[in-house]
Design a protein around this motif. Sequence first.
Motif, PDB file in Angstrom:
ATOM      1  N   UNK A   1      -3.672  15.009   1.300  1.00  7.29           N
ATOM      2  CA  UNK A   1      -2.773  14.515   0.735  1.00  7.29           C
ATOM      3  C   UNK A   1      -2.456  12.617   0.954  1.00  7.29           C
ATOM      4  N   UNK A   2      -3.902  11.969   1.089  1.00 11.86           N
ATOM      5  CA  UNK A   2      -2.870  10.668   1.359  1.00 11.86           C
ATOM      6  C   UNK A   2      -3.354   9.664  -0.025  1.00 11.86           C
ATOM      7  N   UNK A   3      -2.369   8.358   0.029  1.00  7.83           N
ATOM      8  CA  UNK A   3      -2.545   7.390  -0.625  1.00  7.83           C
ATOM      9  C   UNK A   3      -3.630   5.816  -0.450  1.00  7.83           C
ATOM     10  N   UNK A   4      -4.683   6.233  -1.625  1.00  7.13           N
ATOM     11  CA  UNK A   4      -5.836   5.223  -0.656  1.00  7.13           C
ATOM     12  C   UNK A   4      -5.242   3.920  -1.391  1.00  7.13           C
TER      13      UNK A   4
ATOM     14  N   UNK B   1     -12.329   2.159   3.611  1.00  9.47           N
ATOM     15  CA  UNK B   1     -10.985   2.822   2.877  1.00  9.47           C
ATOM     16  C   UNK B   1      -9.721   1.999   4.044  1.00  9.47           C
ATOM     17  N   UNK B   2      -8.417   1.681   3.331  1.00 11.36           N
ATOM     18  CA  UNK B   2      -7.469   2.589   3.509  1.00 11.36           C
ATOM     19  C   UNK B   2      -6.236   2.973   3.472  1.00 11.36           C
ATOM     20  N   UNK B   3      -5.814   3.726   4.039  1.00 12.16           N
ATOM     21  CA  UNK B   3      -4.970   5.066   3.636  1.00 12.16           C
ATOM     22  C   UNK B   3      -4.395   5.369   4.534  1.00 12.16           C
ATOM     23  N   UNK B   4      -2.825   5.938   3.428  1.00 13.29           N
ATOM     24  CA  UNK B   4      -1.491   6.305   4.230  1.00 13.29           C
ATOM     25  C   UNK B   4      -1.430   7.667   3.705  1.00 13.29           C
TER      26      UNK B   4
ATOM     27  N   UNK C   1       2.495   3.917   8.979  1.00 16.67           N
ATOM     28  CA  UNK C   1       0.669   3.287  10.626  1.00 16.67           C
ATOM     29  C   UNK C   1       0.071   3.789   9.089  1.00 16.67           C
ATOM     30  N   UNK C   2      -1.207   3.043   8.475  1.00 22.90           N
ATOM     31  CA  UNK C   2      -2.498   2.755   8.238  1.00 22.90           C
ATOM     32  C   UNK C   2      -3.422   3.546   8.775  1.00 22.90           C
ATOM     33  N   UNK C   3      -4.952   4.560   8.143  1.00 19.19           N
ATOM     34  CA  UNK C   3      -5.774   4.335   8.899  1.00 19.19           C
ATOM     35  C   UNK C   3      -6.914   4.024   7.947  1.00 19.19           C
ATOM     36  N   UNK C   4      -7.878   3.094   8.775  1.00 15.98           N
ATOM     37  CA  UNK C   4      -8.878   2.553   8.498  1.00 15.98           C
ATOM     38  C   UNK C   4     -10.351   3.087   8.173  1.00 15.98           C
TER      39      UNK C   4
END
Length: 216
Positions: A194-197, A211-214, A140-143
């Motif tokens: 530790x999220x991937x941007x 930002x969109x991160x996962x 899933x994604x974080x926006x």
Amino acid sequence: MGRVYTGNRADGYQSIAPIYDLSTSWALAPLRREMRRLILSAGYGAAGRVLDLACGTGVLMAMLRRRGVRALGVDLSSAMLGKARRNGLTGSLARADATMLPVRDASVDCVCLVLALHENTREDQDAMLGEALRALRPGGKLILADWLTPRGVVAQAAHWLMHPVERAAGREHYRGFREFLRAGGLEGILARHGLVLECLDRRFLGALGLAVARQA
């Protein structure tokens, strides 16, 4: 959506809720449109489930629902949620503390969080993001949209324009804003978890990030 908030924390948005949309639409409308585009381009249409964390008056939720997205909203302010209901949003709204979300583990495809991290203590910022990650399904994604540590003179100037606004929101709010920047802003909290941007769009002269991160 499960349990709802039953505590007695003061509602800091009681007085501003009636005019919130009018006073912030000039700044938030472009962010919300881009967030909607990102959500739809990621394929979270009718088959997806999006959690709008600190949803406020529900404007982003309404935009998503008009495009067939199943959007859920959580906010601590009963005044803001009341405005969301008066704006026509019914169901899938809960008054809840973002550090203790009333959602199951791995139950949503995307979490949106707009300008809500910086107004809290570092402890609550980390708890909010931790809860968002708990709610996300694998992949899933974080926006997220929030302030960046300014780089360069122009971004510094844009930041200083915001200091009176953040100060006017109250002492605790302003303290959170300053601590958030000292800890690296939006990029700092993503790195801390530790999220991937995946992408970062610098806005408002480089002072604000979308930002969109996962998870790695």
